[in-house]
Design an enzyme around this catalytic site. Structure first.
Site, PDB file in Angstrom:
ATOM      1  CD1 TRP A  97       3.390   5.983   8.118  1.00 58.73           C
ATOM      2  CD2 TRP A  97       4.390   6.392   6.362  1.00 58.73           C
ATOM      3  NE1 TRP A  97       3.745   5.003   7.030  1.00 58.73           N
ATOM      4  CE2 TRP A  97       4.642   4.833   5.511  1.00 58.73           C
ATOM      5  CE3 TRP A  97       5.085   7.298   5.801  1.00 58.73           C
ATOM      6  CZ2 TRP A  97       4.495   4.341   4.782  1.00 58.73           C
ATOM      7  CZ3 TRP A  97       4.977   6.671   3.671  1.00 58.73           C
ATOM      8  CH2 TRP A  97       5.562   5.144   3.707  1.00 58.73           C
ATOM      9  CD  GLU A 141       5.994  -1.598  -1.579  1.00 58.53           C
ATOM     10  OE1 GLU A 141       5.519  -1.306  -2.064  1.00 58.53           O
ATOM     11  OE2 GLU A 141       6.721  -2.377  -0.731  1.00 58.53           O
ATOM     12  CD  GLU A 179       0.959  -2.310   0.185  1.00 53.92           C
ATOM     13  OE1 GLU A 179       1.628  -2.590  -0.344  1.00 53.92           O
ATOM     14  OE2 GLU A 179       1.524  -3.078   1.234  1.00 53.92           O
ATOM     15  CG  HIS A 182       4.813   1.000   1.269  1.00 51.34           C
ATOM     16  ND1 HIS A 182       4.010  -0.012   1.686  1.00 51.34           N
ATOM     17  CD2 HIS A 182       4.357   1.782   2.026  1.00 51.34           C
ATOM     18  CE1 HIS A 182       3.377  -0.260   2.504  1.00 51.34           C
ATOM     19  NE2 HIS A 182       3.630   0.607   2.823  1.00 51.34           N
ATOM     20  CD  GLU A 232       0.462  -7.321   1.897  1.00 51.88           C
ATOM     21  OE1 GLU A 232       1.452  -6.475   2.078  1.00 51.88           O
ATOM     22  OE2 GLU A 232      -0.160  -6.599   1.540  1.00 51.88           O
ATOM     23  CB  THR A 235       6.707  -6.696   0.902  1.00 57.60           C
ATOM     24  OG1 THR A 235       5.261  -7.118   1.684  1.00 57.60           O
ATOM     25  CG2 THR A 235       6.860  -7.639   0.216  1.00 57.60           C
ATOM     26  CG  ASP A 264       2.459   1.369   6.622  1.00 59.36           C
ATOM     27  OD1 ASP A 264       2.070   1.582   8.121  1.00 59.36           O
ATOM     28  OD2 ASP A 264       2.421   1.816   5.675  1.00 59.36           O
ATOM     29  CD  GLU A 265       4.411  -4.282   2.676  1.00 59.33           C
ATOM     30  OE1 GLU A 265       3.496  -4.994   2.199  1.00 59.33           O
ATOM     31  OE2 GLU A 265       4.638  -3.289   1.218  1.00 59.33           O
ATOM     32  CG  HIS A 268      -1.215  -3.933   4.587  1.00 58.43           C
ATOM     33  ND1 HIS A 268      -0.526  -2.910   3.897  1.00 58.43           N
ATOM     34  CD2 HIS A 268      -1.855  -2.990   5.547  1.00 58.43           C
ATOM     35  CE1 HIS A 268      -0.817  -1.786   4.178  1.00 58.43           C
ATOM     36  NE2 HIS A 268      -1.474  -1.459   4.555  1.00 58.43           N
TER      37      HIS A 268
END
Length: 397
Positions: A97, A141, A179, A182, A232, A235, A264-265, A268
């Site tokens: 995305w 971020e 990252e 973000h 991670e 977050t 996403d976090e 990761h």
């Protein structure tokens, strides 16, 4: 430990988001841990570091290169495994995305203005304290250059020339690239919302990147990957909370934005916890000692040097709101410690050295100790005064 670290330098005395709430900082590990790091540490350089562009300008001694040189070979030997088992947690750029997917499209001039108007109408219904939290998350971020720099300090895994083909270096660059979206997304949303003073926000970002961070990872990838595993997951929890709060305020689009970042976090987190899991398999004694040492130091929020040019205690004030809104709390911190202890099966390790056994006892007993102090942290957060934030035009939150 070769020297006593001043944990007050690295950690807010109040309620740091993504870090240990103040009341729990009263926990002290048994004195036996003052020397346990010796098995992970070679002769260390003590470097005076002064963080500039920060009102606190903390001056502290920090240990560097604490991992014994022979352990670098462990990380070199893991490269093929990283390529097969860690890089799979990255997504191809064409499948990722992008911030554009969630924001008004400036290419369609007729619809763009209507879309911005709708975004602002939704934002009007959201209280100021939520925007303080969202701004703090975005600023954290946006300090991504600091985090890539930090990863590239780790002995045995750093990107030696900025374009190294090693799997470790590929991970660091690609993780950073993912990252980076973000901060871009949250920044553009906040700009369009009209709810925040973007100049003050932008100043805060510049101050923070200029100030750096104090993670106490000592160029040591054992400590570093334990730190990133925790961060991670923290977050993931925190962005997930802002997503739920946005939905509660009726803004489905903003909930989707925060939820997408949280996803996403989580991905990761999976990669980083897998690295530490592998280290437990290869070197259980050294890894559990590192785990205990990192928990003793306490996980500090990357944005603890936050400053806006006005408030010398901005991080403390921001963190108190995070705690009070339930975005990230003392309970969440303890939950993460407990999760990692279970995830890495720290209680099942056998054949450890005496130092390793003591480290194992410490990390396995830590969640229970911390649970007893959670309520005190929650009560203290409720008693924080209402103060003005420059991010929201000096309105109080």
């Amino acid at each position: 430990m070769a020297m006593k670290m001043n944990t007050n330098i690295f950690q807010s005395p109040k309620y740091p988001s993504f870090s240990l709430p103040a009341v729990i900082t009263s926990l002290r590990p048994p004195k036996l841990f003052t020397a346990t790091s010796s098995s992970l540490r070679s002769r260390s350089n003590e470097v005076e570091m002064k963080v500039k562009n920060s009102p606190r300008s903390p001056c502290h001694v920090q240990i560097t290169h604490s991992m014994p040189p022979h352990k670098i070979e462990i990380f070199k030997s893991m490269e093929s495994w990283v390529e097969e088992s860690v890089l799979v947690h990255l997504k191809p750029v064409e499948n990722c995305w992008q911030p554009h997917d969630f924001l008004p499209d400036p290419a369609s001039s007729d619809e763009f203005h209507d879309q911005v108007k709708e975004l602002r109408e939704r934002a009007k219904e959201i209280p100021d304290d939520y925007f303080v939290v969202l701004v703090g998350h975005m600023i954290t971020e946006e300090a991504l250059p600091t985090y890539q720099t930090c990863l590239n300090t780790f002995d045995g895994v750093r990107d030696e020339n900025g374009a190294s083909p090693t799997p470790w270096a590929v991970w660091i660059r690609a993780w950073t690239a993912e990252e980076n979206r973000h901060g871009d997304l949250l920044n553009k949303y906040l700009y369009l919302s009209g709810r925040v003073d973007m100049r003050q926000v932008e100043k805060t970002i510049q101050y923070l990147i200029g100030s750096g961070m104090g993670s106490s990872t000592e160029n040591n990838p054992y400590l570093g990957f334990i730190y990133t595993s925790f961060q991670e997951r923290a977050t993931f929890v925190s962005h997930g909370s802002t997503s739920r709060l946005a939905l509660g305020h009726g803004d489905v689009k903003l909930a989707q934005i925060c939820g997408t970042v949280a996803s996403d976090e989580k991905r990761h987190e999976t990669a980083y916890t897998k690295i530490v899991e592998k280290l437990f398999e290869i070197d259980p004694d050294g890894t559990v000692i590192a785990f205990a040492e990192m928990m003793r130091k306490k996980i500090t929020m990357p944005a603890s040097y936050m400053y806006d040019g006005v408030d010398d205690n901005l991080f403390d004030h921001f963190s108190a709101i995070v705690q009070r809104l339930g975005v990230y709390t003392a309970t969440d911190y303890t939950d993460i410690v407990e999760y990692l202890v279970g995830k890495w099966k720290a209680g099942n390790l056998i054949g450890l050295s005496p130092q390793g056994q003591k480290a194992q006892d410490y990390v396995c007993g830590l969640p229970k100790q911390m649970r007893r102090l959670e309520e005190r942290a929650h009560e203290r957060a409720k008693k924080r005064p209402v103060i003005p934030f420059s991010w929201i035009y000096d309105r109080k939150a």
